[in-house]
Each structure stands twice: as C-alpha cells, then as structure tokens.
Design an enzyme around this catalytic site. Structure first.
Site, PDB file in Angstrom:
ATOM      1  N   ASP A  84       0.788  -1.223   0.000  1.00 23.66           N
ATOM      2  CA  ASP A  84       0.000   0.000   0.000  1.00 23.66           C
ATOM      3  C   ASP A  84       0.828   1.284   0.000  1.00 23.66           C
ATOM      4  O   ASP A  84       0.551   2.217  -0.746  1.00 23.66           O
ATOM      5  CB  ASP A  84      -0.920  -0.019   1.229  1.00 23.66           C
ATOM      6  CG  ASP A  84      -1.726   1.239   1.375  1.00 23.66           C
ATOM      7  OD1 ASP A  84      -2.571   1.500   0.514  1.00 23.66           O
ATOM      8  OD2 ASP A  84      -1.512   1.968   2.359  1.00 23.66           O
ATOM      9  N   ASP A  87       4.710   0.443   3.998  1.00 28.11           N
ATOM     10  CA  ASP A  87       4.611  -0.773   4.805  1.00 28.11           C
ATOM     11  C   ASP A  87       4.532  -1.991   3.889  1.00 28.11           C
ATOM     12  O   ASP A  87       4.707  -1.898   2.682  1.00 28.11           O
ATOM     13  CB  ASP A  87       3.411  -0.699   5.749  1.00 28.11           C
ATOM     14  CG  ASP A  87       2.113  -0.365   5.005  1.00 28.11           C
ATOM     15  OD1 ASP A  87       2.080  -0.511   3.761  1.00 28.11           O
ATOM     16  OD2 ASP A  87       1.138   0.037   5.661  1.00 28.11           O
ATOM     17  N   TYR A 232      -7.673   2.294   7.311  1.00 26.67           N
ATOM     18  CA  TYR A 232      -8.579   2.792   6.271  1.00 26.67           C
ATOM     19  C   TYR A 232     -10.020   2.592   6.736  1.00 26.67           C
ATOM     20  O   TYR A 232     -10.609   1.535   6.543  1.00 26.67           O
ATOM     21  CB  TYR A 232      -8.334   2.076   4.931  1.00 26.67           C
ATOM     22  CG  TYR A 232      -7.024   2.468   4.293  1.00 26.67           C
ATOM     23  CD1 TYR A 232      -6.909   3.661   3.588  1.00 26.67           C
ATOM     24  CD2 TYR A 232      -5.901   1.663   4.415  1.00 26.67           C
ATOM     25  CE1 TYR A 232      -5.704   4.041   3.020  1.00 26.67           C
ATOM     26  CE2 TYR A 232      -4.694   2.030   3.846  1.00 26.67           C
ATOM     27  CZ  TYR A 232      -4.603   3.225   3.152  1.00 26.67           C
ATOM     28  OH  TYR A 232      -3.409   3.617   2.582  1.00 26.67           O
ATOM     29  N   GLU A 470       5.844   9.736   3.649  1.00 27.77           N
ATOM     30  CA  GLU A 470       5.473   8.405   3.149  1.00 27.77           C
ATOM     31  C   GLU A 470       4.724   8.506   1.826  1.00 27.77           C
ATOM     32  O   GLU A 470       3.823   9.323   1.659  1.00 27.77           O
ATOM     33  CB  GLU A 470       4.590   7.679   4.168  1.00 27.77           C
ATOM     34  CG  GLU A 470       4.285   6.230   3.786  1.00 27.77           C
ATOM     35  CD  GLU A 470       3.565   5.460   4.882  1.00 27.77           C
ATOM     36  OE1 GLU A 470       3.594   4.218   4.845  1.00 27.77           O
ATOM     37  OE2 GLU A 470       2.980   6.095   5.785  1.00 27.77           O
TER      38      GLU A 470
END
Length: 514
Positions: A84, A87, A232, A470
């Site tokens: 994703d 990670d 999420y 990120e």
C-alpha cells in the site's frame, strides 16, 4: 491638479501595479519541468511496490520476490498486488482505487501517453493490480480485502523480502459485507476493462464479468466496510462507491440498467470538496457530468455537484472552501496532503478538458466566472508545485530534479537491497539500524510522491515523519492522471494560461487619487 491629470496618474499606477504583478508571477507560471520524465517515473514507482514473484522485465532492481505464500491459510492464491505505502500490507480497498485512477488516466489520455511510449508500462501497472483483484474475488459473494495484519506489520521495519510478520487474511462475504471495498473493486475492473478492450479482449471480458458480479454483491449485501480500520476507515459510507461503480459500469458497457441505477439514486450525490480513497462522489460526478454534456440532461444533478467541487477548490471563487498554503498549494489535511492535491488536480484537468469540448467553456462560481483554461492553469500550478516550483525549491517526487526527499518513509527503500545485503534484517534490527538512521535511504524509490509539506510550505525530510514523508499507491496514481494532462501542452501555452489566471485572481493594491 485637474481631474484629467488625476485620472491619468491613477491609471499609470494601476498599470504599473499589474506590470509588477506580471513580473512577480512570471516565476510562479514559468516552469522547465519535463512532464514526460515525471510521468515515466511516476509509473515506474509501481514496480517498487510490487508484491509476489517479480517478472524478468522488473526495472526496480533493488526489489526482490516477496510474500509468495500469501493466501495459503485459506488455500487461495493471493500473491501479487501492491504494498500500500511504506509498509508491507496489501489493503484491497485503496489498491482498487489506485487501479481505478490508473485506468481512468489510460482511458482519457491514451494517445498522449502512447506518444511518449509509456502506455504499455501503464497497462502493466494496471494489470498487476487487476490480476490481484481477480484472484481475491474467489466467489460471487467473497472478496479478500487485506493481506497482513496492519498493527503487527507497523511494529516491524523489514524489507518485504525478509517479512516474517503474520500474513493474516481478511475477507468480506454475504454474512460480513463491505460494500465500499466490493464496489471499488467493481469500479476498478470495469475501468480496466476499457483499457484492455482493444488489446486483450478475453482479459477485458473477464474483468467486466467480475466487475458486474462484484457490483451485485456490493449492492445486494449492503454494509459498511470495517476490516481495514484503523488504517482505512469508511467515513463517507458506501453510497459514493455504489454510484462510482455504476457510473464506470455504464461507461464500460453502455447498459441502461446502470444509468437507471444512478438516476434512481442521484439523491445520494453530495457536493464535496475532496476526492479520495474514501470519498468517491466527485469521481462519479465527473464521469456523469461528462455524460450530461453529451446530451443526457437527466444527469444535471451530477453536473451541478461537480461544479460545486470545482468552485470549492478554485482561488477567486466566491464559494471557495479549501485554502491554499502561502506558496499556493491546496491544503485539505495535514496527513499526506498531496494525496488530495493530486486527486483534485486530476479531476480539475478532466473537467477543464470536458468544458473545452463544449460551447460553454467555463462555469459560474457565484458571482465569478471561471474559464476552462483558468481551471486547467490552476491544476497545472499544483503539478508544478509538486515538481519543484515551491518555497522549498524541491521536488516532492523521489528521483526527480536536483533536490528531492532522501529519507522517504519506506521499508524496502530504507534498507539495503537484498542483492547488496543478502543476510536477513529482522524486525528490531530494521528499526535500530535503518529507521532511526539520519542517513539518506540506500535505495532511491524513483517516482514516489511523498505526503508533502505542512500548511506553511515547510518540509522536514525525516523518515520518522510518515505523515509527510510516506508515499502511497493512490497518491502516485492520481499524479499520473494529473501530469498526463500536460504532455501535449506547449511551454508558451501553459505559461500564458497561468499568467491570465493570476492576473484575474491576484488582488491589486488600491490606487488612491491625488
């Protein structure tokens, strides 16, 4: 002094003010960015996010095979797909959104992308995602939506190739539904079916068949998706995904059933100011507004809501809702703000393109009229900000330009490649030796768009600052859609449009008569 002299003096100062503004704003509008290079790198990023067995054509060489046993506890094949972000978890819902955005770009800009020989690479990026969605859809009412325990994974700092955290499986069924995830998967597959229709008709048909089944599953067994919380969580509910999926299915099939569905449920549509992995209303509105301009007057609700989205973002609009940073960047949320910037820009470019194809040529935002070129110019300013036209004078894409983030929050990029360091780097060693290191990442994750600066245009290049450092797949996917819009515009054309936009929307200091 006479009245005529006063008027001439006032006019002189007014024109002088505009000339000064034009000189100052020239720097905001001029850019020497290579959009072709930016697009190529934005697509290449996805090869660095691949999970599973990598092909011989793999270009990101610091990556290796990983997660080859995903799905085995349930005797299903869940290899492949995309990690994703920084990670090692595969979250199916945002992954499907990523595929939807990449596919939409391939549909809208196929000629432009083909002209720079990137269409095949874009199709490969899409197929890597759709293959996983197909494997995850194991029955009409079963969809695997996540591989890996997010909490356990986030306690470790390991390369995907070394990963030894639990590869826990999550799925939705008729007994435990998740309409958001199922409908997004349906949207992704129907959009991708258009991409592959002329190059692999059998594959396209398979995508469409699964899309229809997933939409039926999402609609018949309605329930909000909760499995990926707290990472999420669904805040907007599932009605946006159902409209979004139905709109794509109508575009892919021409089947009036899906048009009737969106018309019957147009009351769900809301005026919004963001387009994201959670909230798809603006995406559905964009698709359906285009149909409205093609003569489907019954879809006026979606056109009106899409105009509200544009007006909420555009500087100078009397219904502005979203502020910009001092440097001109849309600022919606502090955490990974560039995800909203890229997705908003993508839609603004789409809407500008749609308006240019109509006699209207613009929209009314309260008392302010905005032309298609002004909307496109603002979207371009967001792309240019990301690529380096910002107060920090840096690119927020790794590997692009002379100054870019060096400590991208990404496990694989921050630890030496398994080809360089073949010994295992375990969970805790990764944190102590690499996560906490003040050194640049040993691997440049070329093309990765990071979360971006704060509300004051400041960026702290620190691996630990995941909110700003990120990357995510959907952030890059939306950037692909944004930068593709600029491939055919000439430098002179884009500068002129931007300058015109700034002249109209930059306030001039009042001129006092003597």
């Amino acid at each position: 002094m006479g009245g005529g002299e006063c008027f001439r003096l006032a006019l002189f100062f007014l024109l002088a003010s505009y000339n000064v503004l034009a000189i100052e704003n020239k720097g905001l509008c001029s850019s020497a960015f290579d959009y072709k290079d930016a697009l190529e790198k934005a697509i290449l990023f996805f090869e660095g996010q691949r999970s599973g067995k990598l092909p011989a054509s793999q270009r990101v060489e610091w990556r290796g095979n990983s997660a080859l046993s995903d799905g085995e506890p349930d005797n299903v094949n869940l290899r492949g797909g995309y990690y994703d972000a920084g990670d090692n978890v595969k979250f199916g819902w945002p992954m499907a959104f990523t595929v939807s955005l990449l596919s939409w770009t391939a549909v809208e800009y196929s000629k432009e992308i083909s002209s720079i020989k990137q269409l095949d690479d874009l199709r490969r990026a899409i197929r890597w995602g759709t293959n996983f969605i197909l494997r995850a859809h194991t029955s009409p009412t079963t969809l695997y939506t996540q591989v890996g325990d997010g909490n356990a994974d986030h306690q470790c700092w390991e390369r995907p190739e070394d990963m030894d955290t639990a590869r826990t499986l999550y799925k939705i069924t008729s007994d435990s539904p998740g309409s958001e995830a199922a409908a997004e998967a349906a949207a992704a597959l129907s959009a991708a079916s258009i991409v592959f229709k002329t190059v692999d008709s059998n594959y396209s048909s398979s995508l469409l068949s699964h899309s229809k089944s997933l939409f039926d599953f999402a609609d018949k067994y309605r329930g909000s998706y909760k499995d990926s919380c707290p990472f999420y969580c669904s805040y907007s509910g599932y009605q946006d995904e159902l409209l979004w999926a139905a709109a794509w299915l109508y575009k892919a099939t021409g089947d009036e059933t899906y048009l009737t569905y969106v018309l019957s449920n147009q009351g769900w549509s809301q005026a919004v100011s963001e387009f994201s992995w959670d909230n798809k209303f603006a995406g559905a509105q964009m698709l359906l507004a285009k149909e409205f301009y093609s003569g489907m007057n019954d879809l006026s609700k979606f056109k009106t809501d899409m105009e509200s989205f544009v007006c909420a973002l555009m500087p100078g609009s009397s219904s502005l809702q979203i502020k910009t940073t001092p440097g001109g960047l849309l600022y919606i949320r502090d955490s990974s703000n560039l995800q909203y910037v890229t997705s908003s820009s993508m839609l603004l470019f789409f809407y500008s393109k749609t308006l240019n194809a109509t006699p209207i040529g613009g929209i009314q935002c309260g008392s302010v009229h905005l032309s298609a070129s002004e909307i496109g110019a603002f979207a371009k300013s967001q792309v240019d900000y990301i690529l380096g036209n910002n107060p920090m004078k840096m690119s927020y894409m790794a590997g692009f330009g002379s100054k870019f983030p060096l400590q991208v929050h990404h496990r694989g990029a921050s630890i030496p490649s398994i080809r360089v360091l073949p010994g295992k780097v375990n969970c805790n060693d990764g944190y102590s030796r690499y996560y906490n290191s003040g050194k640049p990442n040993p691997n440049i994750h070329v093309g990765a768009i990071v979360g971006g600066p704060d509300s004051n245009d400041h960026f702290n290049d620190a691996r630990s600052d995941y909110s700003h450092a990120e990357p995510t797949t959907y952030m890059n996917a939306a950037f692909v859609g944004s930068v593709a819009a600029l491939l055919t515009q000439t430098q002179t054309q884009t500068e002129q449009e931007c300058l015109q936009f700034l002249r109209v929307n930059t306030p001039v200091s009042p001129v006092h008569t003597v």
